[in-house]
Design an enzyme around this catalytic site. Sequence first.
Site, PDB file in Angstrom:
ATOM      1  N   GLU A   1       0.828  -1.199   0.000  1.00  0.00           N
ATOM      2  CA  GLU A   1       0.000   0.000   0.000  1.00  0.00           C
ATOM      3  C   GLU A   1       0.868   1.258   0.000  1.00  0.00           C
ATOM      4  O   GLU A   1       1.959   1.277   0.557  1.00  0.00           O
ATOM      5  CB  GLU A   1      -0.915  -0.013   1.224  1.00  0.00           C
TER       6      GLU A   1
ATOM      7  N   CYS B   1       3.593   8.473   0.555  1.00  0.00           N
ATOM      8  CA  CYS B   1       4.098   7.643   1.641  1.00  0.00           C
ATOM      9  C   CYS B   1       4.271   6.235   1.071  1.00  0.00           C
ATOM     10  O   CYS B   1       3.294   5.611   0.660  1.00  0.00           O
ATOM     11  CB  CYS B   1       3.089   7.660   2.789  1.00  0.00           C
TER      12      CYS B   1
ATOM     13  N   CYS C   1       5.993  -6.505   7.904  1.00  0.00           N
ATOM     14  CA  CYS C   1       7.068  -5.943   8.728  1.00  0.00           C
ATOM     15  C   CYS C   1       7.443  -6.959   9.807  1.00  0.00           C
ATOM     16  O   CYS C   1       6.596  -7.715  10.277  1.00  0.00           O
ATOM     17  CB  CYS C   1       6.596  -4.645   9.379  1.00  0.00           C
TER      18      CYS C   1
ATOM     19  N   CYS D   1       5.550  -4.091  16.311  1.00  0.00           N
ATOM     20  CA  CYS D   1       5.085  -3.012  17.197  1.00  0.00           C
ATOM     21  C   CYS D   1       3.604  -3.255  17.534  1.00  0.00           C
ATOM     22  O   CYS D   1       2.794  -3.539  16.653  1.00  0.00           O
ATOM     23  CB  CYS D   1       5.258  -1.645  16.526  1.00  0.00           C
TER      24      CYS D   1
ATOM     25  N   CYS E   1       0.635  -1.192  15.753  1.00  0.00           N
ATOM     26  CA  CYS E   1       0.678  -0.990  14.305  1.00  0.00           C
ATOM     27  C   CYS E   1       0.039  -2.151  13.562  1.00  0.00           C
ATOM     28  O   CYS E   1       0.332  -3.317  13.823  1.00  0.00           O
ATOM     29  CB  CYS E   1       2.132  -0.826  13.864  1.00  0.00           C
TER      30      CYS E   1
ATOM     31  N   CYS F   1      -1.355   6.712   9.818  1.00  0.00           N
ATOM     32  CA  CYS F   1      -0.126   6.084  10.304  1.00  0.00           C
ATOM     33  C   CYS F   1      -0.471   4.787  11.019  1.00  0.00           C
ATOM     34  O   CYS F   1      -1.353   4.742  11.863  1.00  0.00           O
ATOM     35  CB  CYS F   1       0.582   6.988  11.292  1.00  0.00           C
TER      36      CYS F   1
HETATM   37  N1  SAH Z   1       9.140   1.230  10.476  1.00  0.00           N
HETATM   38  C1  SAH Z   1       9.328   2.638  10.250  1.00  0.00           C
HETATM   39  C2  SAH Z   1       8.463   3.163   9.124  1.00  0.00           C
HETATM   40  C3  SAH Z   1       6.971   3.142   9.418  1.00  0.00           C
HETATM   41  S1  SAH Z   1       6.509   4.749   9.813  1.00  0.00           S
HETATM   42  C4  SAH Z   1       9.090   3.387  11.561  1.00  0.00           C
HETATM   43  O1  SAH Z   1       8.698   2.764  12.525  1.00  0.00           O
HETATM   44  O2  SAH Z   1       9.368   4.578  11.619  1.00  0.00           O
HETATM   45  C5  SAH Z   1       4.970   4.526  10.532  1.00  0.00           C
HETATM   46  C6  SAH Z   1       4.753   5.525  11.644  1.00  0.00           C
HETATM   47  O3  SAH Z   1       3.417   5.351  12.124  1.00  0.00           O
HETATM   48  C7  SAH Z   1       5.670   5.294  12.831  1.00  0.00           C
HETATM   49  O4  SAH Z   1       6.105   6.510  13.329  1.00  0.00           O
HETATM   50  C8  SAH Z   1       4.764   4.614  13.852  1.00  0.00           C
HETATM   51  O5  SAH Z   1       5.202   4.888  15.159  1.00  0.00           O
HETATM   52  C9  SAH Z   1       3.424   5.223  13.522  1.00  0.00           C
HETATM   53  N2  SAH Z   1       2.294   4.371  13.869  1.00  0.00           N
HETATM   54  C10 SAH Z   1       2.234   3.026  13.812  1.00  0.00           C
HETATM   55  N3  SAH Z   1       1.026   2.584  14.210  1.00  0.00           N
HETATM   56  C11 SAH Z   1       0.292   3.697  14.493  1.00  0.00           C
HETATM   57  C12 SAH Z   1      -1.057   3.903  14.915  1.00  0.00           C
HETATM   58  N4  SAH Z   1      -1.871   2.869  15.128  1.00  0.00           N
HETATM   59  N5  SAH Z   1      -1.459   5.166  15.099  1.00  0.00           N
HETATM   60  C13 SAH Z   1      -0.639   6.205  14.859  1.00  0.00           C
HETATM   61  N6  SAH Z   1       0.625   6.073  14.437  1.00  0.00           N
HETATM   62  C14 SAH Z   1       1.092   4.833  14.271  1.00  0.00           C
END
Ligand code: SAH
Length: 339
Positions: free
Chosen positions: A90, A103, A110, A114, A117, A331
């Site tokens: 995506e 983006c 991944c 986390c 996420c 995000c």
């Molecule tokens: N793996 C890299 C690139 C992904 S960026 C990284 O972690 O930076 C994706 C961003 O979205 C990250 O900053 C993460 O902390 C944020 N993110 C992930 N899940 C989220 C959620 N449920 N709500 C808001 N932000 C989220």
Amino acid sequence: MTDIKSFTFEELKEIGAKLSWEKYRAQQVFLWLWQKGVNSFDEMTNLSKEFRDRLRKEYHISHLVPERRRESADQTTKFTFPLKDGLLVESVFIIDQNRRTVCVSTQVGCSLGCRFCATARMGFKRNLAWYEIVEQIQAVGREMKLAPTNVVFMGMGEPLFNWQEVAEAIRTINSNYGLKIGARRITVSTAGIPEGIHQVAEFPYQVRLAVSLNATTDAVRSRLMPINNRYPLKRLFSAVRYYVEKTKRRVTFEYVLIDGVNNLREDALRLVTILRDIPCKINLIPYNPIPGSEFKPPTLRSVENFAHILYPYLPAVTIRQSRGARISAGCGQLAVNLS
Ligand code: SAH
């Protein structure tokens, strides 16, 4: 047949040299493929018919075609692209005044796990090749009929676990024969891989670095982001300091605010202590709910309170509008094939 877009600029020049093409041919071909984004060799009008026929016999030109496109009222569009092997990735297009940001994903799924996420739930499928990364930008531009001005590596995956391909993608995104997007308009976001941060520091392009911090103690961060067990805050910050010294550039810290988990007054105060002597920006991201998750988004008021505590010490704090959350383009909401 080989996909001609799988060759880097350097590789295409080598092929040209071997096949005794005129010197500028490789450049012309690369520019047609990556700057003009043609779909056929016939569109390469400054090449002789004979030369085009030769290319056509050996190569084909791939491009991504979205299987699904969802638009939200806040000028955010999410695309789902099938890859050659049937896996899906995506990408999101976000319009903000004059800025048109894509983006992009760097991996299918991944490996980091986390807890907040959605991508983590897919598990890790595979790395994307550099051209599959750049092609996302091209395909989004083609679909939107608008040229992207900025690129953020904030889609699915951990870019610094696929650094060789991400670096090659950046070369083409930045190249005068490629997408011609300035390095300062390209942001690589990481969950905090120290070796990778060192590599970005040594990389001869002035791209921006963003670090997803998300917590101020190892206990909370490890609970949210298991990668923190391997690379705790101390190691992460020694890499960040190296980056800042080496590049003289500011770092952006992303901080997903989760109600009752990392958005307390003490968290804000600890954040001030941690970041005070680091030239940085802070991007607060209210948590976007994902299905079946135990976490709750913060209230708007608590987000503002958090920002107000930081502000006198860390004035470069912004609250990221949750763009596209209603179409699962926000995000942390990128995930496909989740049942
Ligand atoms: N793996 C890299 C690139 C992904 S960026 C990284 O972690 O930076 C994706 C961003 O979205 C990250 O900053 C993460 O902390 C944020 N993110 C992930 N899940 C989220 C959620 N449920 N709500 C808001 N932000 C989220």
